[in-house]
Design a protein around this motif. Structure first.
Motif, PDB file in Angstrom:
ATOM      1  N   PRO A   1      -7.314   6.343  -4.594  1.00  0.00           N
ATOM      2  CA  PRO A   1      -6.386   5.527  -3.794  1.00  0.00           C
ATOM      3  C   PRO A   1      -4.915   5.801  -4.133  1.00  0.00           C
ATOM      4  N   VAL A   2      -4.639   6.020  -5.401  1.00  0.00           N
ATOM      5  CA  VAL A   2      -3.264   6.319  -5.786  1.00  0.00           C
ATOM      6  C   VAL A   2      -2.827   7.650  -5.177  1.00  0.00           C
ATOM      7  N   VAL A   3      -3.730   8.623  -5.229  1.00  0.00           N
ATOM      8  CA  VAL A   3      -3.421   9.939  -4.665  1.00  0.00           C
ATOM      9  C   VAL A   3      -3.202   9.839  -3.164  1.00  0.00           C
ATOM     10  N   ILE A   4      -4.027   9.019  -2.515  1.00  0.00           N
ATOM     11  CA  ILE A   4      -3.873   8.848  -1.067  1.00  0.00           C
ATOM     12  C   ILE A   4      -2.514   8.243  -0.757  1.00  0.00           C
ATOM     13  N   SER A   5      -2.098   7.295  -1.577  1.00  0.00           N
ATOM     14  CA  SER A   5      -0.787   6.705  -1.363  1.00  0.00           C
ATOM     15  C   SER A   5       0.313   7.754  -1.511  1.00  0.00           C
ATOM     16  N   LEU A   6       0.151   8.636  -2.505  1.00  0.00           N
ATOM     17  CA  LEU A   6       1.144   9.695  -2.700  1.00  0.00           C
ATOM     18  C   LEU A   6       1.139  10.666  -1.524  1.00  0.00           C
ATOM     19  N   LEU A   7      -0.050  11.029  -1.053  1.00  0.00           N
ATOM     20  CA  LEU A   7      -0.146  11.930   0.102  1.00  0.00           C
ATOM     21  C   LEU A   7       0.444  11.274   1.342  1.00  0.00           C
ATOM     22  N   ASN A   8       0.280   9.967   1.430  1.00  0.00           N
ATOM     23  CA  ASN A   8       0.870   9.206   2.505  1.00  0.00           C
ATOM     24  C   ASN A   8       2.391   9.386   2.501  1.00  0.00           C
ATOM     25  N   SER A   9       2.942   9.295   1.306  1.00  0.00           N
ATOM     26  CA  SER A   9       4.378   9.508   1.156  1.00  0.00           C
ATOM     27  C   SER A   9       4.765  10.924   1.587  1.00  0.00           C
ATOM     28  N   TYR A  10       3.961  11.896   1.195  1.00  0.00           N
ATOM     29  CA  TYR A  10       4.268  13.286   1.557  1.00  0.00           C
ATOM     30  C   TYR A  10       4.278  13.475   3.068  1.00  0.00           C
TER      31      TYR A  10
END
Lengths: 294, 115
Positions: A242-251
């Protein structure tokens, strides 16, 4: 001639820009309200309304479409698929659905950047002109170092977001297990891929000529970036996803922002930056909630 | 490089080149983005992520440019795909977020005593 695309707004550019401002306001208010339990549902609706205004204003801005079927068909098909995916999926599959949708957005940014490279190439000039060095007052396309940088960044970030999000989705959906995929995922491999990607980006943006190398360089950059995206996400465990998804969301927001510099569209810059910045903050919040560092 | 940037800037209409305006916009938007998320209760982490994901579908605005004149065939094909994918992102994103938030009653998430 500042714009990359000849366009004709219905009532002049000003009304389009004002509509864009209203959309941006809606996005800001929407994200703010999504942070509060009582206001969250309303926030989502406000943001959706903003998106509607943004799309409508863009249609008005670009109304002299060459191929209307592309617009109608693309939006129609996309709306249908999006609706089906969102309503058919079980609630437990929500986080991976967010990853998948995010990946699609990143892919869209990638494709727009590649399309823009082809658009740039299509305008007559000498063969050796690159994305940076093409200045053409007679034609409607203007290059420049900012344009070149924005194009290659869009390709790079869009591709990494796309493949990384797909890996996140497939991991959460149980399709992929483990920390490696065909040897990818190890730090030295990732570092090497990143270096190659940067080299390709510099070549594609600054040195590849319009005669042919430019397109191939851009495609090669996209490919390497896709592989890099896989390598970056594959080693991460499901609990951290989930944290990674949030970061990818930012990207994906950052990719939209760079596209804004390519197409000289302020709303893309605003909304992209909004999503990018708020995504980074949310990622930090989620990290702290899990007591982990990035 | 700087000379080229200056020439590029000179070709823009108006007082300020788009790059400069764009960078101002970027600066302020990033600041807003940082500030607009303050305290988020853990139950809202995923819906907020989903909602901002839907907003990142703004890339559809860029994709629509690809269907205008001047874009060659290959570019138009890419543009069609981009429009479709971005629309999936937008529609799917807002609907998914809405579904997540429906689990929240007026008093907070269902299944918990207090909101």
């Amino acid at each position: 001639m500042a714009e990359a695309v000849p366009h004709l707004a219905l009532a002049g550019d000003t009304s389009v820009e004002l509509a864009y401002m209203a959309a941006a306001l809606a996005f800001i208010v929407g994200i703010r309200r999504l942070s509060g339990v009582r206001t969250a549902a309303a926030g989502n609706r406000v943001a959706a309304l903003g998106m509607l205004v943004a799309i409508g204003a863009t249609l008005a801005l670009l109304w002299r479409f060459d191929a209307l079927w592309i617009v109608a068909g693309g939006m129609g098909a996309g709306a249908l698929v999006g609706w089906l995916l969102a309503t058919r999926v079980p609630m437990t599959a929500m986080p991976e659905m967010v990853a998948l949708l995010n990946g699609f957005g990143g892919a869209a940014s990638l494709l727009v950047a590649l399309s823009e490279v082809d658009h740039f190439r299509a305008h007559p000039a000498t063969d050796t002109e690159t994305l940076v060095f093409r200045f053409s007052a007679a034609h409607s396309v203007v290059g420049g170092p900012d344009y070149a940088t924005a194009v290659v960044l869009s390709i790079l970030i869009g591709a990494v977001t796309f493949s990384g999000s797909l890996v996140a989705w497939s991991k959460l959906a149980g399709k992929v297990k483990g920390n490696r995929l065909w040897g990818l995922g190890q730090k030295p491999v990732n570092a090497l891929l990143a270096l190659v990607a940067i080299g390709l980006a510099v070549w594609a943006g600054y040195f590849a000529g319009a005669d042919g190398a430019m397109l191939w360089a851009s495609l090669a950059l996209a490919l390497i970036a896709l592989v890099l995206g896989i390598g970056l996400v594959v080693p991460i465990g499901g609990a951290d996803m989930p944290v990674v998804i949030s970061l990818l969301n930012s990207y994906s927001g950052i990719a939209a922002m760079t596209t804004g510099f390519v197409l000289r569209n302020n709303l893309l810059i605003v909304a992209g930056s909004l999503v990018g910045a708020s995504g980074i903050i949310l990622t930090r919040i989620m990290c702290r909630a899990m007591n982990r560092s990035l | 490089m700087l000379a080229l940037a200056a020439v590029s800037a000179a070709q823009d209409e108006g007082n300020l080149p788009f790059l400069i305006v764009g960078l101002w916009v970027l600066l302020l938007a990033v600041f807003v983005g940082f500030e607009v998320i303050s305290k988020v209760p853990p139950t809202l982490h995923t819906p907020l992520m989903s909602g901002s994901n839907a907003i990142s579908g703004i890339t559809i605005v860029g994709a629509l440019y690809c269907a205008t004149e001047g874009y060659p065939g290959f570019a138009k094909v890419l543009g069609f795909l981009a429009i479709a994918l971005a629309t999936i992102n937008v529609v799917g994103g807002f609907v998914v977020t809405d579904r997540m938030l429906r689990m929240f009653g007026r008093k907070g998430p269902r299944g918990k005593g207090r909101g």
